[in-house]
Design an enzyme around this catalytic site. Sequence first.
Site, PDB file in Angstrom:
ATOM      1  N   GLY A 110      11.179  -5.427  -0.667  1.00  0.00           N
ATOM      2  CA  GLY A 110      11.391  -4.310  -1.593  1.00  0.00           C
ATOM      3  C   GLY A 110      12.751  -3.673  -1.344  1.00  0.00           C
TER       4      GLY A 110
ATOM      5  N   GLY B  54      14.839  -1.239  -3.968  1.00  0.00           N
ATOM      6  CA  GLY B  54      14.303   0.039  -4.424  1.00  0.00           C
ATOM      7  C   GLY B  54      15.017   1.232  -3.811  1.00  0.00           C
ATOM      8  N   GLN B  55      14.454   2.408  -4.056  1.00  0.00           N
ATOM      9  CA  GLN B  55      15.109   3.648  -3.606  1.00  0.00           C
ATOM     10  C   GLN B  55      15.309   3.660  -2.088  1.00  0.00           C
ATOM     11  OE1 GLN B  55      12.950   7.347  -4.116  1.00  0.00           O
ATOM     12  NE2 GLN B  55      14.817   8.572  -3.966  1.00  0.00           N
TER      13      GLN B  55
ATOM     14  N   ASP C  22      13.385  -9.108  -2.382  1.00  0.00           N
ATOM     15  CA  ASP C  22      12.830  -8.363  -3.521  1.00  0.00           C
ATOM     16  C   ASP C  22      12.581  -9.378  -4.626  1.00  0.00           C
ATOM     17  OD1 ASP C  22      12.596  -6.357  -5.803  1.00  0.00           O
ATOM     18  OD2 ASP C  22      13.151  -4.982  -4.197  1.00  0.00           O
ATOM     19  N   ILE C  23      11.947  -8.917  -5.728  1.00  0.00           N
ATOM     20  CA  ILE C  23      11.805  -9.810  -6.891  1.00  0.00           C
ATOM     21  C   ILE C  23      13.061  -9.754  -7.773  1.00  0.00           C
ATOM     22  CG2 ILE C  23       9.300 -10.031  -7.141  1.00  0.00           C
ATOM     23  CD1 ILE C  23       9.372  -7.554  -8.965  1.00  0.00           C
ATOM     24  N   ARG C  24      13.963  -8.834  -7.453  1.00  0.00           N
ATOM     25  CA  ARG C  24      15.229  -8.740  -8.210  1.00  0.00           C
ATOM     26  C   ARG C  24      16.357  -8.546  -7.197  1.00  0.00           C
ATOM     27  NH1 ARG C  24      15.915  -2.545  -9.356  1.00  0.00           N
ATOM     28  NH2 ARG C  24      14.248  -1.721  -8.078  1.00  0.00           N
TER      29      ARG C  24
ATOM     30  N   ILE D 272       6.057 -10.632  -3.100  1.00  0.00           N
ATOM     31  CA  ILE D 272       5.202 -10.399  -1.930  1.00  0.00           C
ATOM     32  C   ILE D 272       3.730 -10.781  -2.183  1.00  0.00           C
ATOM     33  CG2 ILE D 272       4.855  -7.956  -2.504  1.00  0.00           C
ATOM     34  CD1 ILE D 272       5.153  -9.482   1.033  1.00  0.00           C
TER      35      ILE D 272
ATOM     36  N   TYR E 175      -2.367   5.379  -7.213  1.00  0.00           N
ATOM     37  CA  TYR E 175      -1.400   5.250  -6.113  1.00  0.00           C
ATOM     38  C   TYR E 175      -1.955   5.893  -4.830  1.00  0.00           C
ATOM     39  CZ  TYR E 175       3.123   6.214  -3.739  1.00  0.00           C
ATOM     40  OH  TYR E 175       4.170   6.305  -2.855  1.00  0.00           O
TER      41      TYR E 175
ATOM     42  N   LYS F 131      -2.870   4.177  -1.264  1.00  0.00           N
ATOM     43  CA  LYS F 131      -2.245   4.582   0.004  1.00  0.00           C
ATOM     44  C   LYS F 131      -3.319   4.965   1.037  1.00  0.00           C
ATOM     45  CE  LYS F 131       2.148   4.035  -0.821  1.00  0.00           C
ATOM     46  NZ  LYS F 131       2.858   2.927  -0.178  1.00  0.00           N
TER      47      LYS F 131
HETATM   48  P1  NAD Z   1      10.858   1.649  -5.420  1.00  0.00           P
HETATM   49  O1  NAD Z   1       9.934   1.532  -6.585  1.00  0.00           O
HETATM   50  O2  NAD Z   1      12.167   2.301  -5.617  1.00  0.00           O
HETATM   51  O3  NAD Z   1      11.140   0.198  -4.820  1.00  0.00           O
HETATM   52  C1  NAD Z   1      10.134  -0.769  -4.682  1.00  0.00           C
HETATM   53  C2  NAD Z   1      10.797  -2.123  -4.708  1.00  0.00           C
HETATM   54  O4  NAD Z   1       9.765  -3.110  -4.608  1.00  0.00           O
HETATM   55  C3  NAD Z   1      11.551  -2.405  -6.017  1.00  0.00           C
HETATM   56  O5  NAD Z   1      12.879  -2.793  -5.751  1.00  0.00           O
HETATM   57  C4  NAD Z   1      10.768  -3.525  -6.663  1.00  0.00           C
HETATM   58  O6  NAD Z   1      11.580  -4.458  -7.358  1.00  0.00           O
HETATM   59  C5  NAD Z   1      10.119  -4.172  -5.464  1.00  0.00           C
HETATM   60  N1  NAD Z   1       8.940  -4.940  -5.821  1.00  0.00           N
HETATM   61  C6  NAD Z   1       8.024  -4.644  -6.774  1.00  0.00           C
HETATM   62  N2  NAD Z   1       7.113  -5.628  -6.852  1.00  0.00           N
HETATM   63  C7  NAD Z   1       7.455  -6.548  -5.917  1.00  0.00           C
HETATM   64  C8  NAD Z   1       6.892  -7.781  -5.529  1.00  0.00           C
HETATM   65  N3  NAD Z   1       5.806  -8.265  -6.120  1.00  0.00           N
HETATM   66  N4  NAD Z   1       7.467  -8.446  -4.513  1.00  0.00           N
HETATM   67  C9  NAD Z   1       8.588  -7.968  -3.920  1.00  0.00           C
HETATM   68  N5  NAD Z   1       9.171  -6.809  -4.254  1.00  0.00           N
HETATM   69  C10 NAD Z   1       8.603  -6.107  -5.253  1.00  0.00           C
HETATM   70  O7  NAD Z   1      10.046   2.342  -4.238  1.00  0.00           O
HETATM   71  P2  NAD Z   1      10.635   3.200  -3.030  1.00  0.00           P
HETATM   72  O8  NAD Z   1      10.790   4.582  -3.497  1.00  0.00           O
HETATM   73  O9  NAD Z   1      11.750   2.518  -2.395  1.00  0.00           O
HETATM   74  O10 NAD Z   1       9.364   3.211  -2.067  1.00  0.00           O
HETATM   75  C11 NAD Z   1       9.167   2.244  -1.064  1.00  0.00           C
HETATM   76  C12 NAD Z   1       7.835   2.515  -0.398  1.00  0.00           C
HETATM   77  O11 NAD Z   1       7.822   3.853   0.118  1.00  0.00           O
HETATM   78  C13 NAD Z   1       6.617   2.408  -1.316  1.00  0.00           C
HETATM   79  O12 NAD Z   1       5.516   1.914  -0.594  1.00  0.00           O
HETATM   80  C14 NAD Z   1       6.348   3.840  -1.700  1.00  0.00           C
HETATM   81  O13 NAD Z   1       5.009   4.041  -2.014  1.00  0.00           O
HETATM   82  C15 NAD Z   1       6.705   4.551  -0.403  1.00  0.00           C
HETATM   83  N6  NAD Z   1       7.022   5.971  -0.651  1.00  0.00           N
HETATM   84  C16 NAD Z   1       8.146   6.303  -1.350  1.00  0.00           C
HETATM   85  C17 NAD Z   1       8.422   7.652  -1.577  1.00  0.00           C
HETATM   86  C18 NAD Z   1       9.642   8.071  -2.349  1.00  0.00           C
HETATM   87  O14 NAD Z   1       9.788   9.273  -2.655  1.00  0.00           O
HETATM   88  N7  NAD Z   1      10.556   7.152  -2.709  1.00  0.00           N
HETATM   89  C19 NAD Z   1       7.564   8.636  -1.087  1.00  0.00           C
HETATM   90  C20 NAD Z   1       6.402   8.249  -0.421  1.00  0.00           C
HETATM   91  C21 NAD Z   1       6.167   6.909  -0.170  1.00  0.00           C
HETATM   92  C1  AKB Z   2       5.863   9.507  -5.884  1.00  0.00           C
HETATM   93  O1  AKB Z   2       6.184  10.576  -6.436  1.00  0.00           O
HETATM   94  O2  AKB Z   2       5.033   8.706  -6.312  1.00  0.00           O
HETATM   95  C2  AKB Z   2       6.488   9.219  -4.543  1.00  0.00           C
HETATM   96  C3  AKB Z   2       5.613   9.681  -3.439  1.00  0.00           C
HETATM   97  C4  AKB Z   2       5.650  11.098  -3.017  1.00  0.00           C
HETATM   98  O3  AKB Z   2       4.859   8.917  -2.900  1.00  0.00           O
HETATM   99  N1  AKB Z   2       7.785   9.816  -4.501  1.00  0.00           N
END
Ligand code: NAD
Ligand code: AKB
Length: 321
Positions: A9, A12-13, A35-37, A54, A143, A147
């Site tokens: 992943g 992603g962010q 990642d997938i992209r 994944i 979601y 979790k």
């Molecule tokens: P995001 O959506 O920005 O990134 C997720 C990445 O996973 C993307 O780049 C997507 O292309 C990739 N992905 C999706 N399907 C896939 C697959 N089948 N195989 C491989 N890659 C795949 O998410 P994020 O914000 O970077 O969050 C990462 C993790 O942290 C997640 O588990 C999220 O729940 C957790 N999280 C994030 C936040 C937040 O505020 N960003 C807060 C709490 C928890």
């Molecule tokens: C969302 O808003 O889904 C995420 C998180 C808090 O898990 N940023």
Amino acid sequence: MKENILVVGSSGQIGTELVLELRKSYGNMNVIASDIRDSSDEIMSSGPFEILNIMDKDELFRIVKKHQISQVYLLAAILSANAEKNIDFSWQLNMTSLFNVLNLAKENIIKKVFWPSSIAVFGPTTPQIKTPQYTITEPNTVYGISKLAGERWCEYYFEKFNVDVRSIRYPGLIGWKSQPGGGTTDYAVEIFHKAIKDKEYTCFLNSKTTLPMMYMPDAIRATKEIMEAPLSEIKIRSSYNLAGISFSPEEISNEINKHIDSFKIDYNVDFRQKIADSWPKSIDDSVAQEHWNWQTQYDLKRMTEEMMINLKNKYKLASNE
Ligand code: NAD
Ligand code: AKB
């Protein structure tokens, strides 16, 4: 011991920032992004990258073997707002990805796993102020349910199979290097971009919706610190609360006004309000502080200053290109 790390992943962010920080510590060639992209240009050009879905456990196994992976950071997931639009798929992805990785650790093929949880494990019946580490968890989003289930499975795999899995309940994350991926807290990133570009922002949460948030450098540091902590310090194998900074759209908007006088916010509330209303307003992270010496460094003022400087530079550079 030399670590070979796989980040799943990486586009992603969080992945966009985490991969680069891990490469600084462990060496560019030892941190494999996937990642997938495609990931950012910086990630693609600074070290190995694999296209990986994944959900495909054979492909995961092949990549783990090819790079002799010892640690996996599993970031792939569907976040809260997007998950409500595609319930079945989100549940499948969020759970299957975790099992695919935990099972590699159970078979001793990898040694350590990082899997992020979220403040979304809490729900409308949870105490909302300074939510404790141990409390009522009755999430009412797909979601949040995924979790919470994930946390229970992490603890189960540790107890039954001695899997070294470590986890943090991230608050909403805010950074300037990457875009958020479909969550309820996304407004707190969007507002900075819109403030700089348009001097106005229409927020999808109401003005008083206080939520726990965290600046990305704190989140990345927490991730590295929990993964690098001695085994004896990690006493919770479900997931640790992290507090970060609590603020509402009105409060962050006032802080942005100190940098852009003419910035204006208005409100057009949508389905994400209900999700936000079910989450805590603030978090008690004293257990993480006690167990592995966690300390937040950024407050709202300092985060806003850094976001403004870095995003203004980013837009200036882009317009000069
Ligand atoms: P995001 O959506 O920005 O990134 C997720 C990445 O996973 C993307 O780049 C997507 O292309 C990739 N992905 C999706 N399907 C896939 C697959 N089948 N195989 C491989 N890659 C795949 O998410 P994020 O914000 O970077 O969050 C990462 C993790 O942290 C997640 O588990 C999220 O729940 C957790 N999280 C994030 C936040 C937040 O505020 N960003 C807060 C709490 C928890
Ligand atoms: C969302 O808003 O889904 C995420 C998180 C808090 O898990 N940023």
